[in-house]
Write an enzyme that holds these catalytic residues in place. Structure first.
Site, mmCIF file in Angstrom:
data_model
loop_
_atom_site.group_PDB
_atom_site.id
_atom_site.type_symbol
_atom_site.label_atom_id
_atom_site.label_comp_id
_atom_site.label_asym_id
_atom_site.label_seq_id
_atom_site.Cartn_x
_atom_site.Cartn_y
_atom_site.Cartn_z
ATOM 1 N N GLU A 52 -11.710 37.325 12.740
ATOM 2 C CA GLU A 52 -10.408 36.923 12.198
ATOM 3 C C GLU A 52 -10.565 35.987 10.997
ATOM 4 O O GLU A 52 -9.831 36.092 10.012
ATOM 5 C CB GLU A 52 -9.561 36.250 13.286
ATOM 6 C CG GLU A 52 -9.183 37.146 14.443
ATOM 7 C CD GLU A 52 -8.159 38.223 14.091
ATOM 8 O OE1 GLU A 52 -7.731 38.282 12.927
ATOM 9 O OE2 GLU A 52 -7.801 39.005 14.997
ATOM 10 N N ASP A 97 -10.852 50.198 16.051
ATOM 11 C CA ASP A 97 -10.258 50.733 14.828
ATOM 12 C C ASP A 97 -11.079 50.543 13.558
ATOM 13 O O ASP A 97 -11.526 51.505 12.919
ATOM 14 C CB ASP A 97 -8.847 50.161 14.637
ATOM 15 C CG ASP A 97 -8.762 48.645 14.828
ATOM 16 O OD1 ASP A 97 -9.811 47.991 15.046
ATOM 17 O OD2 ASP A 97 -7.635 48.106 14.757
ATOM 18 N N GLU A 151 -0.024 48.693 9.453
ATOM 19 C CA GLU A 151 -0.890 49.876 9.373
ATOM 20 C C GLU A 151 -0.179 51.119 8.852
ATOM 21 O O GLU A 151 -0.742 51.884 8.059
ATOM 22 C CB GLU A 151 -1.523 50.154 10.740
ATOM 23 C CG GLU A 151 -2.580 49.152 11.149
ATOM 24 C CD GLU A 151 -2.006 47.852 11.686
ATOM 25 O OE1 GLU A 151 -2.731 46.840 11.709
ATOM 26 O OE2 GLU A 151 -0.800 47.849 12.087
ATOM 27 N N THR A 196 -9.803 44.973 5.735
ATOM 28 C CA THR A 196 -8.874 45.350 6.796
ATOM 29 C C THR A 196 -7.685 44.400 6.890
ATOM 30 O O THR A 196 -6.763 44.654 7.662
ATOM 31 C CB THR A 196 -9.614 45.453 8.147
ATOM 32 O OG1 THR A 196 -8.856 46.253 9.056
ATOM 33 C CG2 THR A 196 -9.891 44.072 8.731
#
Length: 576
Positions: A166, A310, A479, A566
């Site tokens: 993170e 993912d 997303e 991401t």
């Protein structure tokens, strides 16, 4: 003629004077920007020309503007206006954060206070900064940049435990993108707001030096999950395992830091992870969602492209793209791993719903010999964009086909990308609010539950999508919008813009908080929806950024010159 003049004047006036108009375009120059560039095509400085008036037509030709051209002008004006609506939403989100939570990780917009859920590094500030740079939101650039300069390094030295993944994708990635977009690689400050770009790079190195301990403390190439910043130590997760997605989703950031700092340590440690995973056994390229830093082996058999799985697949193709797309170089194994994994997805995880045949990606919670689960996280909606990016390598489909670059497998993946994007959009439109749940299940021959639809009885797919009570929340996730943005850039099909606009309007209608900020929702299937009192950092860092780019000029942050990490922080491709 009068309309054409008004439109040109409007678009000139409203075009954001952001670094994106020159710096982020790479090679292509916006028609309203004149720049001076070095040999690599990077802009050292730029300025705006005065608006060009349309040519005067002879009296007998006045009023003979081509209907097609007039339609194009109308369409362009519509999307300029919609893009500015997104910028206005971003300013509203930031104003709530600044007023009630400045310096905290996240805003609780209903309680009007801040909360630290990501280690206390002011994650929203850093996540939002490059969005502000791209939008030309100069006051936000200044406020966020000056906060980083005044506070972030001190916090890095004093704060406690943070998650490697993170912190890397949000804070390290945000700092590095801001460094690039503000002109750091040219040794200039393109924004004239906030600190010098070197502040972002120095802060990034300070943070990365501590995060490196997650790698160097581990007995294998697989890093520990957490780092304690103030005493420079690293630790396993409570169960001793690391998430496969987390350990394999730090490479873009550490690679770029090595490039701009000249210190290879960051890239070397991060790339050891992918090199190690390359040699582990897989199921048709698919991998379990947990891996042990002690043994270096996968743990369990749970295979999915949702949480904890993912972005492993996302970074296989993106790290290869970042390194210059060379199919004969040292990173070819990443492209091979990606292609094998996508074949595995098509063979083992893709099914169609009944009665209307929505294509979805399910899970194998007990491995390939266990039962198939028709469960699809909203997180899986990253996949359409990744598939499209992997197919054309960031070029438009038309250009890739003209250059004869698309193999049959690329076309298969692009078709799957479009089918899945349709499904992700219907996960929104099937609900009463027009916003997607966190998780959906799909009606199949083997699986059915009644009384758990999304609430929109007018949707054709109301009987295809099942939404369980525990899964009905919406966290303002990006997303689907991310995939719509990439697919619009690659296919040039305007339906993706229209789908995005429908989703944006639903966010505006149901999640906007009048006093500032936006709130996640408890249940998207009921009206009015109950609000959860949380604005995730990625709403500013990702969701609104992708909306803005979806509705804007396709030359801004071109996909053949940038990869988005991401957390939607754009980083330049080598050699671009």
């Amino acid at each position: 003629m009068i309309f054409g003049l008004a439109y040109l004047m409007f678009t000139h006036k409203s075009a954001p004077h952001s670094v994106s108009q020159g710096q982020a375009e790479g090679i292509k120059v916006n028609t309203e920007v004149e720049g001076i560039s070095d040999s690599s095509g990077r802009f050292k400085r730029f300025w705006r020309k005065p608006p060009r008036l349309p040519p005067q037509l002879p009296p007998d030709e006045k009023g003979s503007i081509d209907n097609h051209e007039l339609q194009k002008l109308n369409t362009g004006s519509k999307w300029v206006d919609r893009q500015q609506r997104v910028k206005k939403a971003f300013i509203h989100a930031w104003s709530g954060y600044k007023m009630y939570a400045m310096g905290y990780d996240e805003l609780m917009p209903l309680s009007q206070r801040g909360v630290d859920g990501l280690g206390g590094l002011g994650a929203t500030v850093v996540d939002a900064l490059d969005t502000a740079l791209i939008m030309g939101a100069e006051e936000v650039v200044s406020e966020a940049g000056l906060w980083i300069e005044a506070h972030l390094s001190d916090r890095i030295s004093k704060k406690g435990q943070v998650n490697l993944f993170e912190t890397t994708i949000r804070v390290l990635g945000g700092l590095l993108s801001a460094y690039h977009l503000s002109g750091g690689e040219q040794g200039t400050n393109l924004t004239h707001k906030g600190p010098k770009p070197t502040v972002y790079l120095e802060t990034a190195r300070n943070l990365a030096d501590r995060l490196l301990l997650a790698f160097t403390s581990s007995p294998t190439s697989i890093p520990f999950s957490d780092v304690v910043l103030h005493d420079s130590s690293a630790h396993r997760a409570p169960d001793g395992l690391s998430s496969t997605a987390e350990v394999s989703t730090v490479q873009l950031e550490f690679n770029y830091l090595s490039t701009v700092s000249g210190d290879p340590r960051y890239s070397i440690e991060a790339m050891k992870v992918l090199e190690h995973i390359k040699d582990l056994p897989k199921v048709e390229g698919l991998v379990p969602i947990y891996i042990s830093p002690d043994s270096g082996e996968f743990s369990g058999e749970n295979i999915r492209l949702g949480s904890r799985g993912d972005s492993y697949y996302e970074y296989l193709i993106k790290v290869w793209l970042q390194q210059g797309r060379n199919r004969d170089g040292n990173f070819t194994y990443l492209y091979d791993m990606y292609e094998e994994a996508m074949r595995g997805v098509r063979h083992l995880l893709v099914q169609k719903s009944i009665p209307n045949g929505l294509v979805f990606v399910g899970e194998l919670p007990y491995g390939p010999k266990g039962s198939f689960s028709p469960k699809m996280d909203h997180l899986v909606c990253f996949l359409p964009g990744t598939l499209a990016l992997g197919a054309t390598k960031g070029l438009t489909k038309e250009k890739a086909m003209k250059k004869n670059l698309l193999k049959f497998e690329d076309l298969e993946n692009l078709k799957l990308a479009e089918d899945l994007a349709k499904t992700c959009f219907e996960m929104y439109s099937v609900t009463s609010t027009g916003l997607a749940p966190e998780i959906a299940y799909f009606h199949t021959e083997e699986y059915s539950e009644h009384g758990l639809d999304g609430g929109n009885k007018n949707s054709k797919f109301v009987n295809d999508i099942i939404i369980k009570h525990a899964d009905r929340h919406n966290l303002l996730r990006p997303e689907t919008v991310e995939s719509l943005f990439i697919l619009y850039r690659i296919t040039e099909d305007p339906k993706y813009q229209e789908w995005g606009w429908q989703i944006f309007e639903a966010f505006e209608k149901y999640t906007k908080v009048d006093s500032g900020g936006y709130s996640s929702l408890e249940d998207v299937t009921v009206l009015p929806p109950h609000r959860r009192d949380k604005m995730e950092t990625f709403f500013l860092g990702e969701t609104l950024k992708y909306f803005y780019l979806l509705f804007g000029d396709r030359s801004i942050i071109p996909l053949d010159k940038y990869v988005f990490n991401t957390e939607a922080h754009p980083l330049p491709i080598k050699g671009s």
